[in-house]
Motif scaffolding. Structure first.
Motif, PDB file in Angstrom:
ATOM      1  N   GLY A 156       0.839  -1.200   0.097  1.00 39.81           N
ATOM      2  CA  GLY A 156      -0.099   0.028   0.161  1.00 39.81           C
ATOM      3  C   GLY A 156       0.816   1.215   0.150  1.00 39.81           C
ATOM      4  N   ALA A 157       1.977   1.451   0.706  1.00 37.07           N
ATOM      5  CA  ALA A 157       2.774   2.625   0.683  1.00 37.07           C
ATOM      6  C   ALA A 157       3.628   2.490  -0.473  1.00 37.07           C
ATOM      7  N   THR A 158       4.027   1.725  -1.228  1.00 38.59           N
ATOM      8  CA  THR A 158       4.514   1.573  -2.351  1.00 38.59           C
ATOM      9  C   THR A 158       4.129   2.045  -3.113  1.00 38.59           C
ATOM     10  N   MET A 159       2.565   1.594  -3.303  1.00 39.22           N
ATOM     11  CA  MET A 159       1.749   2.166  -4.486  1.00 39.22           C
ATOM     12  C   MET A 159       1.387   3.618  -4.402  1.00 39.22           C
ATOM     13  N   ALA A 160       1.020   3.841  -2.961  1.00 37.45           N
ATOM     14  CA  ALA A 160       0.802   5.335  -3.117  1.00 37.45           C
ATOM     15  C   ALA A 160       2.019   6.170  -2.966  1.00 37.45           C
ATOM     16  N   ALA A 161       3.146   5.920  -2.615  1.00 36.73           N
ATOM     17  CA  ALA A 161       4.226   6.806  -3.319  1.00 36.73           C
ATOM     18  C   ALA A 161       4.559   6.861  -4.769  1.00 36.73           C
ATOM     19  N   ILE A 162       4.537   5.880  -5.364  1.00 37.56           N
ATOM     20  CA  ILE A 162       4.811   5.791  -7.026  1.00 37.56           C
ATOM     21  C   ILE A 162       3.723   6.573  -7.638  1.00 37.56           C
ATOM     22  N   GLU A 163       2.555   6.254  -7.285  1.00 41.90           N
ATOM     23  CA  GLU A 163       1.299   6.810  -7.904  1.00 41.90           C
ATOM     24  C   GLU A 163       1.234   8.268  -7.417  1.00 41.90           C
ATOM     25  N   GLY A 164       1.493   8.900  -6.281  1.00 41.56           N
ATOM     26  CA  GLY A 164       1.679  10.246  -5.825  1.00 41.56           C
ATOM     27  C   GLY A 164       2.716  11.057  -6.842  1.00 41.56           C
ATOM     28  N   PHE A 165       3.736  10.163  -7.078  1.00 42.03           N
ATOM     29  CA  PHE A 165       4.934  10.861  -7.851  1.00 42.03           C
ATOM     30  C   PHE A 165       4.473  10.875  -9.357  1.00 42.03           C
ATOM     31  N   ALA A 166       3.910  10.076  -9.739  1.00 39.87           N
ATOM     32  CA  ALA A 166       3.464   9.792 -11.377  1.00 39.87           C
ATOM     33  C   ALA A 166       2.222  10.556 -11.705  1.00 39.87           C
ATOM     34  N   GLU A 167       1.213  10.784 -10.564  1.00 38.82           N
ATOM     35  CA  GLU A 167       0.228  11.569 -10.971  1.00 38.82           C
ATOM     36  C   GLU A 167       0.404  13.026 -11.112  1.00 38.82           C
ATOM     37  N   VAL A 225      11.346  -7.713   0.120  1.00 35.46           N
ATOM     38  CA  VAL A 225      11.958  -6.401  -0.509  1.00 35.46           C
ATOM     39  C   VAL A 225      12.306  -6.641  -1.943  1.00 35.46           C
ATOM     40  N   GLY A 226      13.326  -7.679  -2.011  1.00 33.94           N
ATOM     41  CA  GLY A 226      13.727  -7.796  -3.273  1.00 33.94           C
ATOM     42  C   GLY A 226      12.733  -8.436  -4.647  1.00 33.94           C
ATOM     43  N   LEU A 227      11.800  -9.355  -3.980  1.00 33.89           N
ATOM     44  CA  LEU A 227      10.893  -9.809  -5.278  1.00 33.89           C
ATOM     45  C   LEU A 227       9.464  -9.383  -4.924  1.00 33.89           C
ATOM     46  N   LYS A 228       8.824  -9.398  -3.995  1.00 35.75           N
ATOM     47  CA  LYS A 228       7.706  -8.842  -3.994  1.00 35.75           C
ATOM     48  C   LYS A 228       7.464  -7.412  -4.168  1.00 35.75           C
ATOM     49  N   GLY A 229       8.614  -6.577  -3.527  1.00 35.32           N
ATOM     50  CA  GLY A 229       8.821  -5.338  -3.923  1.00 35.32           C
ATOM     51  C   GLY A 229       8.702  -4.906  -5.119  1.00 35.32           C
ATOM     52  N   THR A 230       9.354  -5.531  -6.137  1.00 38.95           N
ATOM     53  CA  THR A 230       9.654  -5.451  -7.669  1.00 38.95           C
ATOM     54  C   THR A 230       8.381  -5.619  -8.061  1.00 38.95           C
ATOM     55  N   PHE A 231       7.351  -6.608  -7.867  1.00 36.11           N
ATOM     56  CA  PHE A 231       6.076  -6.506  -8.180  1.00 36.11           C
ATOM     57  C   PHE A 231       5.248  -5.540  -7.826  1.00 36.11           C
ATOM     58  N   TRP A 232       5.272  -5.104  -6.543  1.00 34.60           N
ATOM     59  CA  TRP A 232       4.452  -4.002  -6.206  1.00 34.60           C
ATOM     60  C   TRP A 232       4.874  -2.600  -7.201  1.00 34.60           C
ATOM     61  N   ALA A 233       6.341  -2.239  -7.139  1.00 37.08           N
ATOM     62  CA  ALA A 233       6.580  -1.150  -7.662  1.00 37.08           C
ATOM     63  C   ALA A 233       6.334  -1.153  -9.276  1.00 37.08           C
ATOM     64  N   SER A 234       6.351  -2.358  -9.653  1.00 36.86           N
ATOM     65  CA  SER A 234       5.924  -2.544 -11.238  1.00 36.86           C
ATOM     66  C   SER A 234       4.462  -2.443 -11.345  1.00 36.86           C
ATOM     67  N   GLN A 235       3.513  -2.943 -10.673  1.00 35.67           N
ATOM     68  CA  GLN A 235       2.151  -2.705 -10.606  1.00 35.67           C
ATOM     69  C   GLN A 235       1.575  -1.452 -10.566  1.00 35.67           C
ATOM     70  N   ALA A 236       2.427  -0.565  -9.544  1.00 33.40           N
ATOM     71  CA  ALA A 236       1.966   0.766  -9.384  1.00 33.40           C
ATOM     72  C   ALA A 236       2.470   1.648 -10.582  1.00 33.40           C
ATOM     73  N   ALA A 237       3.713   1.354 -11.294  1.00 33.75           N
ATOM     74  CA  ALA A 237       4.088   2.066 -12.579  1.00 33.75           C
ATOM     75  C   ALA A 237       3.719   1.799 -13.865  1.00 33.75           C
ATOM     76  N   ILE A 238       3.189   0.592 -14.020  1.00 33.40           N
ATOM     77  CA  ILE A 238       2.793   0.219 -15.403  1.00 33.40           C
ATOM     78  C   ILE A 238       1.625   1.277 -15.926  1.00 33.40           C
ATOM     79  N   PRO A 239       0.734   1.395 -15.245  1.00 30.75           N
ATOM     80  CA  PRO A 239      -0.406   2.543 -15.662  1.00 30.75           C
ATOM     81  C   PRO A 239       0.022   3.684 -16.413  1.00 30.75           C
ATOM     82  N   PHE A 240       1.148   4.301 -15.495  1.00 33.44           N
ATOM     83  CA  PHE A 240       1.518   5.579 -15.956  1.00 33.44           C
ATOM     84  C   PHE A 240       2.562   5.454 -17.194  1.00 33.44           C
ATOM     85  N   LEU A 241       3.418   4.300 -16.986  1.00 34.19           N
ATOM     86  CA  LEU A 241       4.477   4.090 -18.091  1.00 34.19           C
ATOM     87  C   LEU A 241       3.779   3.771 -19.589  1.00 34.19           C
TER      88      LEU A 241
END
Length: 246
Positions: A64-75, A108-124
């Motif tokens: 949740g925190a990762t999604m919110a941080a990346i979405e806030g930046f990208a929005e 951190v190393g695997l799940k975190g990559t999924f979370w960051a990717s899920q947050a970023a893809i709609p903007f990418l």
């Protein structure tokens, strides 16, 4: 080369992530550095050119925190580049590897990559130069000490890189990986002795080891339009250690 682009670097406060974030900024990008270490991010903000560093303090294992941080930046800015660099380290023989350390490394190393990717893809998908760069390791290719969990995670990221490239290519998003060899980061230097560095250097075909800036340059290349026809590739930055069979 990256003038005006917007990037997120996970684990961007220290070590390789710090070098990558500062290099992207020096090339003209605005970078959201995501890290749990708020003090490191504050120090970076003083070094970044043109005020183009955006500190994003959060624990990447928290979806949740990762999604919110990346979405806030990208929005607010848009997003062109995601660098999945965050990793947690622990080394131990497999038979005694602490379960809580395994969980943390996977989170951190695997799940975190999924979370960051899920947050970023709609903007990418809205970018004309969309790129994901995952940080792998030559540990995928050669056995390294008591690194069974680390190696497993990096091997998964290699496979994920290929899968992401296949799924996201039709959406206009390139996905590649950089696989460093031994790199003189401050964290590594804190645990590796001078003789340890000498042993690693002896395993290099070029008689030297990569510095964090060397890895950062490889990431910047793969993230740039100069690599617009490159996807699904893992680029080794190891001074020939893999070829030598280190």
């Amino acid at each position: 080369m990256l003038e005006g682009l917007r990037a997120i670097v996970t684990g961007g406060g220290n070590g390789l992530g710090r070098a990558i974030a500062l290099d992207l900024i020096a090339r003209g990008a605005t970078v959201g550095a995501l890290d749990i270490d708020g003090e490191a991010l504050s120090r970076m903000a003083d070094e970044a050119e043109g005020g183009r560093l955006v500190p994003l303090r959060c624990d990447i294992s928290d979806r949740g925190a990762t999604m919110a941080a990346i979405e806030g930046f990208a929005e607010n800015r848009g997003l062109d580049i995601l660098v999945n660099n965050a990793v947690a380290f622990h080394y131990a023989e497999l038979e005694v590897f602490p379960p809580e350390k395994i969980d943390r490394m996977l989170d951190v190393g695997l799940k975190g990559t999924f979370w960051a990717s899920q947050a970023a893809i709609p903007f990418l998908k809205n970018s004309e130069n969309a790129s994901i760069v995952n940080l792998s390791s030559i540990a995928v290719s050669i056995a390294i000490g008591t690194a069974s969990v680390y190696t497993s995670i990096k091997g998964a990221l290699d496979a994920l890189t290929r899968q992401q490239a296949a799924e996201l290519g039709p959406k206009g998003i390139r996905v590649n990986a950089v696989a460093p060899g031994s790199v003189r980061t401050p964290g590594a230097s804190a645990v590796i002795t001078d003789s340890g560095w000498e042993e690693r250097t002896a395993k290099s075909l070029l008689g030297r080891l990569a510095e964090p800036e060397d890895v950062a340059r490889a990431v910047a290349f793969l993230a740039s339009s100069d690599a617009r026809c490159i996807t699904g590739v893992t680029l080794k930055v190891d001074c020939g250690m893999t070829i030598k069979g280190a």
